[in-house]
Design a protein around this motif. Structure first.
Motif, PDB file in Angstrom:
ATOM      1  N   CYS A 111       0.859  -1.184   0.000  1.00 26.95           N
ATOM      2  CA  CYS A 111       0.000   0.000   0.000  1.00 26.95           C
ATOM      3  C   CYS A 111       0.895   1.234   0.000  1.00 26.95           C
ATOM      4  O   CYS A 111       2.008   1.205   0.516  1.00 26.95           O
ATOM      5  CB  CYS A 111      -0.890   0.017   1.239  1.00 26.95           C
ATOM      6  SG  CYS A 111      -1.945  -1.429   1.450  1.00 26.95           S
ATOM      7  N   THR A 165      -1.980   8.915  10.334  1.00 28.00           N
ATOM      8  CA  THR A 165      -2.774   8.180   9.351  1.00 28.00           C
ATOM      9  C   THR A 165      -2.763   6.676   9.570  1.00 28.00           C
ATOM     10  O   THR A 165      -3.765   6.001   9.317  1.00 28.00           O
ATOM     11  CB  THR A 165      -2.289   8.488   7.923  1.00 28.00           C
ATOM     12  OG1 THR A 165      -0.895   8.147   7.790  1.00 28.00           O
ATOM     13  CG2 THR A 165      -2.477   9.961   7.596  1.00 28.00           C
ATOM     14  N   ASP A 223       0.811   5.842  -0.002  1.00 34.38           N
ATOM     15  CA  ASP A 223       0.101   7.114   0.073  1.00 34.38           C
ATOM     16  C   ASP A 223       1.122   8.213  -0.153  1.00 34.38           C
ATOM     17  O   ASP A 223       2.330   8.011   0.030  1.00 34.38           O
ATOM     18  CB  ASP A 223      -0.567   7.265   1.447  1.00 34.38           C
ATOM     19  CG  ASP A 223      -1.610   8.377   1.461  1.00 34.38           C
ATOM     20  OD1 ASP A 223      -1.924   8.919   0.390  1.00 34.38           O
ATOM     21  OD2 ASP A 223      -2.116   8.691   2.560  1.00 34.38           O
ATOM     22  N   HIS A 224       0.646   9.376  -0.595  1.00 41.10           N
ATOM     23  CA  HIS A 224       1.519  10.510  -0.878  1.00 41.10           C
ATOM     24  C   HIS A 224       1.066  11.719  -0.074  1.00 41.10           C
ATOM     25  O   HIS A 224      -0.131  11.952   0.098  1.00 41.10           O
ATOM     26  CB  HIS A 224       1.505  10.863  -2.364  1.00 41.10           C
ATOM     27  CG  HIS A 224       2.066   9.803  -3.246  1.00 41.10           C
ATOM     28  ND1 HIS A 224       1.289   8.763  -3.719  1.00 41.10           N
ATOM     29  CD2 HIS A 224       3.321   9.604  -3.742  1.00 41.10           C
ATOM     30  CE1 HIS A 224       2.041   7.972  -4.475  1.00 41.10           C
ATOM     31  NE2 HIS A 224       3.267   8.457  -4.505  1.00 41.10           N
TER      32      HIS A 224
END
Length: 270
Positions: A97, A196, A99-100
């Protein structure tokens, strides 16, 4: 010029403080790894921290492409690559997985600027070379100064000045000079990933985390975390650090990280 403080050995870290630690943040190159590979003692330390229920989050200047395999293979909760810009972790289904921190249009626009600056560095400072891991980079550029190419202190400073002249942020790790666009850094990346992935506020629980690092791009983390440890090879950068780790391990690189894990885990059952 102010004289840098003398290193304090990790053995002086009070038991009462170690007992409160419930998470580990760490650099990768020359902190977890030794000569580019993770050693058995460091890998065992990661496994023991995982078994004890302590999250481990690695924050690195290395590229997302380089970090993918380690995010899948190592017992870490996530790797934040490119100095806080890209997060990678192993999902519940075993798949990678990511995310940016920046949205796609921003990354696309920045990428063009970064590549133009990289070519300017190579043109104006012909002794420089891009880091060999550059093809895996999404949000920054890296000039090699100690991994496969060698630059002296003056040349490193020239690269940093050129990057900043072009409006980039710049920092120096144990092997690379990194440049990027945006207000993120390792600390911002640590806050982001703790929020997060763990649903927690890092700054509200600073006394419960320890940060482990080895070079000048760890200086802000050393200054922000009361519980900060440099592995022994931080001595190479000691006089150049704007903030110093509170403690220094006896061992270098992966052996030093294993010492930190031992220091934390040895008091968990007492």
């Amino acid at each position: 010029m102010q004289t840098p403080p003398q290193p304090s050995p990790l053995a002086l870290w009070p038991t009462s403080e170690r007992r409160r630690i419930h998470g580990v943040l760490t650099d990768i190159d020359d902190t977890l790894t030794t000569d580019g590979a993770i050693t058995p003692d460091a890998l065992d330390a990661l496994h023991r921290l995982r078994e004890a229920g302590l999250p481990v989050l690695a924050i690195t200047g290395r590229p997302a492409g380089w970090s993918e395999a380690f995010a899948l293979a190592w017992p870490v909760d996530a790797i934040v690559a490119e100095n806080g810009a890209v997060a990678l972790w192993r999902g519940h289904d075993g798949q990678l997985c990511r995310d940016h921190l920046q949205d796609t249009p921003t990354r696309t626009a920045n990428f063009a600027r970064l590549q133009a600056t990289a070519q300017r560095v190579l043109r104006e400072l012909p002794q420089t070379r891009l880091a060999t891991d550059s093809p895996g980079r999404e949000t920054d550029i890296a000039i090699d100064h100690s991994e496969f190419a060698q630059l002296n202190e003056t040349e490193i400073a020239q690269v940093v000045a050129l990057l900043r002249r072009d409006g980039l942020n710049a920092t120096v790790s144990s092997i690379h000079i990194n440049g990027w666009i945006g207000d993120h850094d390792k600390l911002a990346g640590a806050r982001w990933i703790v929020r997060t992935r763990l649903g927690r506020d890092l700054d509200a629980e600073l006394d419960r985390w320890v940060y482990v690092g080895d070079s000048t791009n760890d200086a802000r983390m050393f200054g922000h975390f009361r519980h900060s440890v440099g592995v022994a090879n931080v001595s190479r950068f000691w006089s150049a650090l704007s903030h110093h780790p509170r403690f220094v391990a006896q061992g270098a690189r992966g052996a030093g990280f294993a010492e930190v894990a031992d220091a934390v885990l040895s008091v968990k059952s007492t």
